[in-house]
Motif scaffolding. Sequence first.
Motif, PDB file in Angstrom:
ATOM      1  N   THR A 102      36.261  32.808   9.807  1.00  0.00           N
ATOM      2  CA  THR A 102      37.558  32.119   9.958  1.00  0.00           C
ATOM      3  C   THR A 102      38.627  32.889   9.184  1.00  0.00           C
ATOM      4  O   THR A 102      39.718  33.149   9.685  1.00  0.00           O
ATOM      5  CB  THR A 102      37.478  30.673   9.406  1.00  0.00           C
ATOM      6  N   ARG A 145      36.106  23.815  11.279  1.00  0.00           N
ATOM      7  CA  ARG A 145      36.195  25.282  11.195  1.00  0.00           C
ATOM      8  C   ARG A 145      37.542  25.785  10.689  1.00  0.00           C
ATOM      9  O   ARG A 145      38.018  26.863  11.071  1.00  0.00           O
ATOM     10  CB  ARG A 145      35.893  25.927  12.548  1.00  0.00           C
ATOM     11  N   SER A 146      38.192  25.003   9.830  1.00  0.00           N
ATOM     12  CA  SER A 146      39.443  25.494   9.246  1.00  0.00           C
ATOM     13  C   SER A 146      39.208  26.069   7.838  1.00  0.00           C
ATOM     14  O   SER A 146      40.055  26.784   7.314  1.00  0.00           O
ATOM     15  CB  SER A 146      40.486  24.381   9.199  1.00  0.00           C
ATOM     16  N   ASN A 168      38.570  28.293   4.768  1.00  0.00           N
ATOM     17  CA  ASN A 168      38.588  29.759   4.601  1.00  0.00           C
ATOM     18  C   ASN A 168      38.462  30.205   3.140  1.00  0.00           C
ATOM     19  O   ASN A 168      38.611  31.380   2.831  1.00  0.00           O
ATOM     20  CB  ASN A 168      39.831  30.373   5.266  1.00  0.00           C
TER      21      ASN A 168
END
Length: 487
Positions: A462, A424-425, A427
């Motif tokens: 994010t 989930r990093s 972007n």
Amino acid sequence: MRILQVSAEIFPLLKTGGLADIAGALPDALNGAGCEVRGVLPGFPAICAGLSQTSSVGQFTMPWGEVIHVVYGMLSDVSVGDGSFGVYVLMAPNLYDRPGNPYEGPDRQAYGDNHRRFAALGYAAAQLAWGLDSRWRPQLVHSHDWHAALAPAFLALAHDRPRVPSVFTVHNLAYQGVFGGGCFGDLGLPPQAFSVGGLEYFGNVSFMKAGLSYADRITTVSPTYAREIQTAEQGCGLDGLLRQRAVHLSGILNAVDAAVWSPTTDSLIPHRFDPRNMTGKALNKASLQVQCGLHVEADAPLFAMVSRLTDQKGLSLLLGAVDEIVAPGGQLLVLGSGDPYFEEAFSRVAQEHPGKVAVRLGYDESFAHQVFAGSDVTLVPSRYEPCGLTQMYGLKYGSLPLVRRVGGLADTVIDTDLETLDNRSANGFVFDRFDETDFRRAVRRAFGLYHRPAEWNRVRQTGMRSAFDWKDSALRYFHLYQELIPK
Ligand code: ADP
């Protein structure tokens, strides 16, 4: 800690690029960190018009005989916490009261006396450091870009004055303020400054070099750019000097002024939204499509670019790959002004693709907000990018940045792949080489993610939750100042 900020621009009164955004946001953030910041600015008409509660401070004479009056007043429009920012303004209509932007006339030619116009700015900063205003004397002078770069030289070379430390921030090394050697006599600096160890640059005078040579500390606006400018490829002829000064050079990432750039509070966009409720984002997209004559299609990914139209920004890549966006059903919107070649080229592309490509030429602050709020992808395929702000605005407004891995873009955008999706990093989309093949592949990956709405939404969430908080960056400047100001 009393800090004097020296800049040629300040948002919202006078802006040609990111420098103004930073000059407008940093004082408030620094005040929050425990500083007491005042500014010094040239008396351009837009600055004088925003000034209130003025009082006379004093005057000084430049080597060519011009007497410059300095007034102190409040810039009440600046978006600082208490609604006002105290600044010293150089009242010299002969130098500053002119049409065009701060640096060039309406014919887009740089003013012939720019060395005088900006030497006066640096000299005013030094005068203030030496006590021109008996009620407020800065403990440190922080200059931004070549326009303010003589201040560190005046401060370092005046041996009969109290030594006031200086910080010099490079927002873009490519703009250096280089003038013929014959201008040196106008600057009021001691003869030894016109040397290889000073501001002399192949027989010319370089304001940028003055800042880099004489400032006690140099900063630039991202950690990656701080490393890149020490290489021949990106050093713009000054990489040797920057390597020499490496221990005094650091990168402090720019941030986003949340008072100006937040989709939850932004009064310049038709529909406000936040990560938990994205309905407004969809409405903004439809409204943007209507405004620009694009087909109103909710499912067509809308790629946008808000930029000065200069070669730096990677416009040639975009021009060569418009088909990669429109053929699979995407749309393109460009808001920008600058190089006539690019203005014409993008206008032509818009004519060739009615309903699919739209171009708005000119500078329009309010429309820029609407573009970030309504688009799906923010394009920043730059050749080089000291920090870049539009990718951060895109992130905050749920418009995923598609950028080249360079400068501040590399420090702020995390490419979407299986690993970054999983942790989930992710972007945005990042490509490496400055070539059309890599750019096209990144566009195709953006389509790939767009066709997976759940994952698209996760990446967008994010991005919207990224901090880019001025508090963090202001604290770094604060620590830097602390190192330099004698206890
Ligand atoms: P640079 O300083 O190199 O121009 P940045 O990304 O650091 O690039 O900052 C650009 C700033 O100028 C951003 O605030 C962006 O929104 C704004 N901007 C650029 N072009 C336009 C335009 N045509 N209209 C409105 N705002 C613009």
